[in-house]
Design a protein around this motif. Structure first.
Motif: not given
Length: 174
Positions: A60-86
């Motif tokens: 895919l040349k991209q990886l999305r990861l969701m950010i969870d806040y562990r004390p509440t379990g809430a999903t608070v954001g996301m991160l992307d690695l994009y334009d991956f060049e191996p």
């Protein structure tokens, strides 16, 4: 996976339950200027994106990861690695933390985990980010996480007032 979590947050792959949250975040026109979004995303398209997120970063040349806040379990954001060049072992980085959860150090923690994962597990040589020159909060975040300004792209992004320069920041894995 220990590599993707600490006491406060954990990073994980998108799940079908994230659909409404992604729909909300991806369809905020005021955020589109920070990336390359030109039109709203449908729920159908986001559902397909989530269904395909199991595919390999090399594919895919991209990886999305969701950010969870562990004390509440809430999903608070996301991160992307994009334009991956191996071959060159580099990728761009994007981060979004919902405004409700900003200014609590969560972005710094999430970015730190992503850097650790990218450098130790994925064996990347460098990460980079493009930041509009007026975005002081993002510049401060990436500076805290070891990125340095390495260039300026002149008139790089269209804004309501014309064009804006963009800072190029990099972190090299030595």
């Amino acid at each position: 996976m220990e590599l993707l979590s600490n006491e406060t947050i954990s990073l994980r792959a998108p799940e079908p339950e994230d659909l409404e949250l992604l729909y909300h975040w991806e369809n905020k026109p005021e955020w589109w200027g920070l990336g390359n979004t030109l039109a709203p995303y449908s729920r159908y398209l986001l559902k397909e994106y989530i269904a395909e997120s199991h595919r390999d970063l090399f594919d895919l040349k991209q990886l999305r990861l969701m950010i969870d806040y562990r004390p509440t379990g809430a999903t608070v954001g996301m991160l992307d690695l994009y334009d991956f060049e191996p071959h060159h072992r580099r990728a761009g980085v994007g981060i979004l933390v919902d405004p409700v959860y900003q200014k609590n150090g969560l972005a710094t923690e999430a970015l730190g985990l992503l850097i650790r994962y990218a450098f130790s597990f994925l064996k990347l040589r460098q990460l980079y980010v493009h930041i509009p020159v007026g975005n002081e909060a993002s510049k401060a975040l990436f500076t805290r996480c070891g990125f340095t300004v390495t260039g300026i792209l002149t008139d790089w992004i269209a804004t309501e007032d014309g064009y804006s320069d963009v800072l190029v920041m990099q972190r090299i894995n030595k």
